[in-house]
Design a protein around this motif. Structure first.
Motif, PDB file in Angstrom:
ATOM      1  N   GLY A   1     -32.244  56.093  21.180  1.00 60.17           N
ATOM      2  CA  GLY A   1     -32.592  55.009  20.324  1.00 60.17           C
ATOM      3  C   GLY A   1     -31.924  54.052  18.945  1.00 60.17           C
ATOM      4  O   GLY A   1     -32.109  52.956  18.827  1.00 60.17           O
ATOM      5  N   SER A   2     -31.140  54.590  18.913  1.00 62.94           N
ATOM      6  CA  SER A   2     -29.583  54.260  17.981  1.00 62.94           C
ATOM      7  C   SER A   2     -28.851  53.412  18.765  1.00 62.94           C
ATOM      8  O   SER A   2     -27.999  53.859  19.703  1.00 62.94           O
ATOM      9  CB  SER A   2     -28.917  55.448  17.191  1.00 62.94           C
ATOM     10  N   GLY A   3     -28.296  51.907  17.547  1.00 62.28           N
ATOM     11  CA  GLY A   3     -28.243  51.514  18.734  1.00 62.28           C
ATOM     12  C   GLY A   3     -26.376  50.994  18.130  1.00 62.28           C
ATOM     13  O   GLY A   3     -25.652  50.390  18.996  1.00 62.28           O
ATOM     14  N   SER A   4     -25.950  51.978  17.657  1.00 62.16           N
ATOM     15  CA  SER A   4     -24.262  52.048  17.412  1.00 62.16           C
ATOM     16  C   SER A   4     -23.901  52.536  18.202  1.00 62.16           C
ATOM     17  O   SER A   4     -24.142  54.216  19.432  1.00 62.16           O
ATOM     18  CB  SER A   4     -24.159  52.508  16.646  1.00 62.16           C
ATOM     19  N   ALA A   5     -22.447  52.620  18.218  1.00 60.10           N
ATOM     20  CA  ALA A   5     -21.382  53.325  20.017  1.00 60.10           C
ATOM     21  C   ALA A   5     -21.439  55.532  19.176  1.00 60.10           C
ATOM     22  O   ALA A   5     -21.140  55.573  20.181  1.00 60.10           O
ATOM     23  CB  ALA A   5     -20.092  52.897  19.315  1.00 60.10           C
TER      24      ALA A   5
END
Lengths: 124, 124
Positions: free
Chosen positions: B120-124
């Motif tokens: 669920g982390s949105g970063s690259a």
DNA sequence: GCTTGACCTGGAGCGCACTCCAGGTTGGAG
DNA sequence: CTCCAACCTGGAGTGCGCTCCAGGTCAAGC
């Protein structure tokens, strides 16, 4: 929140300036910052993306698929599963690619051994 | 001296009919036999070349270089050393390619592990 | 002999991933 | 303030390796 000039981002990512601009133009790299005068400023986060793109390109992922991945990431957390699956499927293809490469490398080495042991045969 | 129809040669080599014709047109594959009516007949020797080309292509050799190799082979035994060197240099490049691929594959697997552990982390 | 699917040719077109260009703007060093 | 290297834009061009096409020919089976 360090900022990198285009040339620095190019140096660090291994992509050319033109390629960085191209990636932005096609929407692979979105929301790249600008100075008041309009010149790009890349963040550490952008650099992180570029490192990922480097990895995916080096392993043969088509740009269209990277765009899809980036798009999903932009849509938020709820796409994490789909993103993971996309990477997983890609990883499987990379494994196949590695196996093929190893197999053909072995053929190549065998061929070279043939040259070393029986020099001068003209056949393929 | 068995003869193979184009479709059979394509099936056995994994190249398309168009690609076989293309390889002949650019001089990569030379002296392919013909029936009285002008249709191609591939020999076992031709097939041997195609298998080699398959190997070289799969390992990323540019067509121009394969042409050079084939040209040297046609010139006779005295080019054996040069041919061996050409293959050796290529093999070294393939080794580098395999190392890079392995490295980037590891990165990719690490990335996937990250998705599996911290969903669920949105970063690259 | 006729049919039909495989084959022939030369040449145009394609997909990918950049790469280059002209002509103009920006911004840090001196 | 001036200079000049680095940057900007839109769009055209490139290189590679096929791939497709039109319009015709060949040959094996019935």
């Amino acid at each position: 929140m360090t900022g990198y000039a285009p040339s620095e981002a190019a140096r660090r990512s291994g992509f050319s300036l033109d390629t960085l601009r191209y990636y932005e133009k096609i929407g692979l790299l979105a929301d790249v910052g600008r100075t008041s005068g309009g010149q790009r400023v890349f963040t550490d986060d952008d650099l992180g993306w570029l490192v990922l793109f480097r990895c995916l390109r080096d392993t043969g992922m088509p740009i269209a698929q990277m765009c899809r991945y980036a798009q999903l990431a932009r849509e938020g957390e709820h796409t994490a599963d789909e993103r993971r699956e996309l990477l997983e499927r890609h990883a499987v293809r990379v494994e196949e690619q590695m196996l093929l490469l190893q197999r053909q490398y072995d053929h190549l080495r065998e061929k070279i051994r043939f040259y070393e042991q029986l020099p001068g045969s003209g056949s393929a």
